[in-house]
Design a protein around this motif. Structure first.
Motif, mmCIF file in Angstrom:
data_model
loop_
_atom_site.group_PDB
_atom_site.id
_atom_site.type_symbol
_atom_site.label_atom_id
_atom_site.label_comp_id
_atom_site.label_asym_id
_atom_site.label_seq_id
_atom_site.Cartn_x
_atom_site.Cartn_y
_atom_site.Cartn_z
ATOM 1 N N ARG A 234 69.862 32.164 20.933
ATOM 2 C CA ARG A 234 68.815 31.180 21.198
ATOM 3 C C ARG A 234 67.631 31.830 21.927
ATOM 4 O O ARG A 234 66.475 31.463 21.712
ATOM 5 N N THR A 238 63.955 31.837 20.327
ATOM 6 C CA THR A 238 62.904 31.118 21.046
ATOM 7 C C THR A 238 61.773 32.040 21.480
ATOM 8 O O THR A 238 60.590 31.714 21.323
ATOM 9 N N PRO A 332 61.092 25.625 29.000
ATOM 10 C CA PRO A 332 61.071 27.047 28.654
ATOM 11 C C PRO A 332 60.685 27.942 29.825
ATOM 12 O O PRO A 332 60.995 29.120 29.821
ATOM 13 N N TRP A 335 64.310 29.187 32.022
ATOM 14 C CA TRP A 335 65.403 29.409 31.083
ATOM 15 C C TRP A 335 66.468 30.282 31.747
ATOM 16 O O TRP A 335 66.223 31.422 32.070
#
Length: 392
Positions: A234, A238, A332, A335
């Motif tokens: 991920r 991302t 974000p 994270w």
């Protein structure tokens, strides 16, 4: 005279090759048995060269014994040069003749000249072009044989012998230096290539090949940890692979810095790492795993004004499985980077320990991630108060 000096040169080249064979690893040993073996070889070279010298006059002989003395003094200094000169000096006294003072004084002058020029030659550096050392060969070897002028008829002997003697000594210096330099360069390159073959280029940790080599030396007192970065795919999807590489590097650095000097961290493959813990008691294995898990827990910030993400070294408090689940709306700019760790003691063998630690690591991931699990089938499990979870 020319034939005798050529024979001397051939003998010296042979001994130089034998001397180069004593260098077995890079960097060369600066002390210990191999150093004294080299000293013994250099000492014997001078005696061997005097077995077939060039006869200039009754009791006056010349040979290439100045070259090993120059090597020793340039490489190790004047004390080693004097030590290596002792057998040659003793044998020259044993041979006797009017040339004894000439021979002894010439040896001392060569050692003195080499000691003076030693800081400029840097004889220990194999990467320095050999031709640069050639410039120093003549000044170091020039004093050899000059004192023959003090003997009766010494001027004629000097004019007859000095230039050939200097030329052969300088040639021996260059050839011997070439042999030693080539050997040291080969060892240096081999060491560099071995390190590159056993090192992960991204994280600078030991790689899987090194892990497999070290694994066979595990004892029943050692342990293995397997570490996997949670939700690493991920992160790549991302933020992109460059950010993923920085995550891998940062986790690798934090894990490696949290280990004891005798322990080793490896990049096992992808986002997975392995750790070999030496002399680790089973009751403390979970505490070690938790310490590494906490050290590897980081926060990834995505700055709004920048298209690039960056890792910040602030550590989070160990989270729970819900904190590591990363819901879709997770901000974000905050994270979390967490790891799951599985561990096993090597009591049942090294390969069994890896398999058990790997199974424990996957159990940690199935249990919610961001946690450490120690294999429950260890023959020496920790006490009931431990936080060890059963690996099923």
């Amino acid at each position: 005279m020319w034939g005798d000096l050529f024979l001397n040169l051939c003998a010296f080249v042979t001994m130089a090759y034998l001397l180069s064979a004593t260098y077995r690893s890079w960097p060369p040993e600066q002390a210990g048995p191999m150093l004294w073996l080299r000293a013994a070889l250099l000492s014997s070279v001078g005696v061997i060269l005097m077995l077939f010298p060039a006869q200039l006059a009754p009791g006056v002989v010349m040979d290439l014994r100045a070259v090993p003395l120059a090597f020793a003094a340039l490489r190790y200094g004047a004390p080693m040069g004097l030590l290596i000169a002792l057998p040659s000096a003793a044998y020259r006294v044993y041979l006797g003749g009017q040339g004894v003072p000439v021979g002894l004084s010439s040896m001392l002058l060569v050692i003195l000249a080499a000691s003076i020029l030693r800081p400029y030659v840097n004889f220990a550096d194999p990467n320095r072009p050999l031709l640069q050392r050639w410039y120093y060969a003549a000044p170091v070897l020039m004093p050899y044989g000059l004192s023959v002028v003090f003997l009766p008829g010494g001027v004629d002997l000097l004019l007859k012998s000095y230039l050939p003697l200097l030329a052969f000594n300088a040639l021996g210096f260059l050839i011997g230096g070439s042999i030693l330099t080539a050997r040291l360069q080969m060892l240096q390159l081999t060491s560099r290539f071995q390190a590159q073959a056993l090192l992960d280029p991204l994280t600078r940790l030991a790689n899987r090949r090194q892990f497999d080599q070290d694994l066979v030396y595990l004892t029943h007192r050692d342990a293995v940890l397997m570490i996997d970065i949670d939700h690493f795919k991920r992160v790549n999807d991302t933020f992109g692979h460059p950010t993923g590489d920085r995550v891998l590097t940062q986790v690798a650095q934090t894990v490696a810095s949290a280990l004891r000097p005798g322990d080793t961290a490896y990049r096992f493959g992808g986002e997975e790492f392995a750790v070999i813990l030496r002399n680790t008691q089973p009751p403390f294995l979970h505490a070690v795993a938790e310490r590494l898990r906490s050290a590897a827990t980081l926060t990834l910030d995505l700055r709004p004004a920048d298209d690039h993400s960056a890792l910040h070294g602030t550590h989070q408090v160990a989270g729970t499985s819900s904190e590591a689940a990363l819901p879709p709306a997770y901000p974000p700019e905050r994270w979390p980077i967490t790891v799951s760790i599985g561990g096993a003691h090597a009591s049942t063998g090294p390969h069994s320990a890896v398999a058990r630690a790997d199974a424990a690591m996957y159990h940690a991931k199935r249990s919610g991630r961001n946690r450490s699990v120690i294999d429950a089938h260890d023959p020496h499990p920790p006490g009931p108060s431990s936080e060890t979870r059963a690996a099923t």
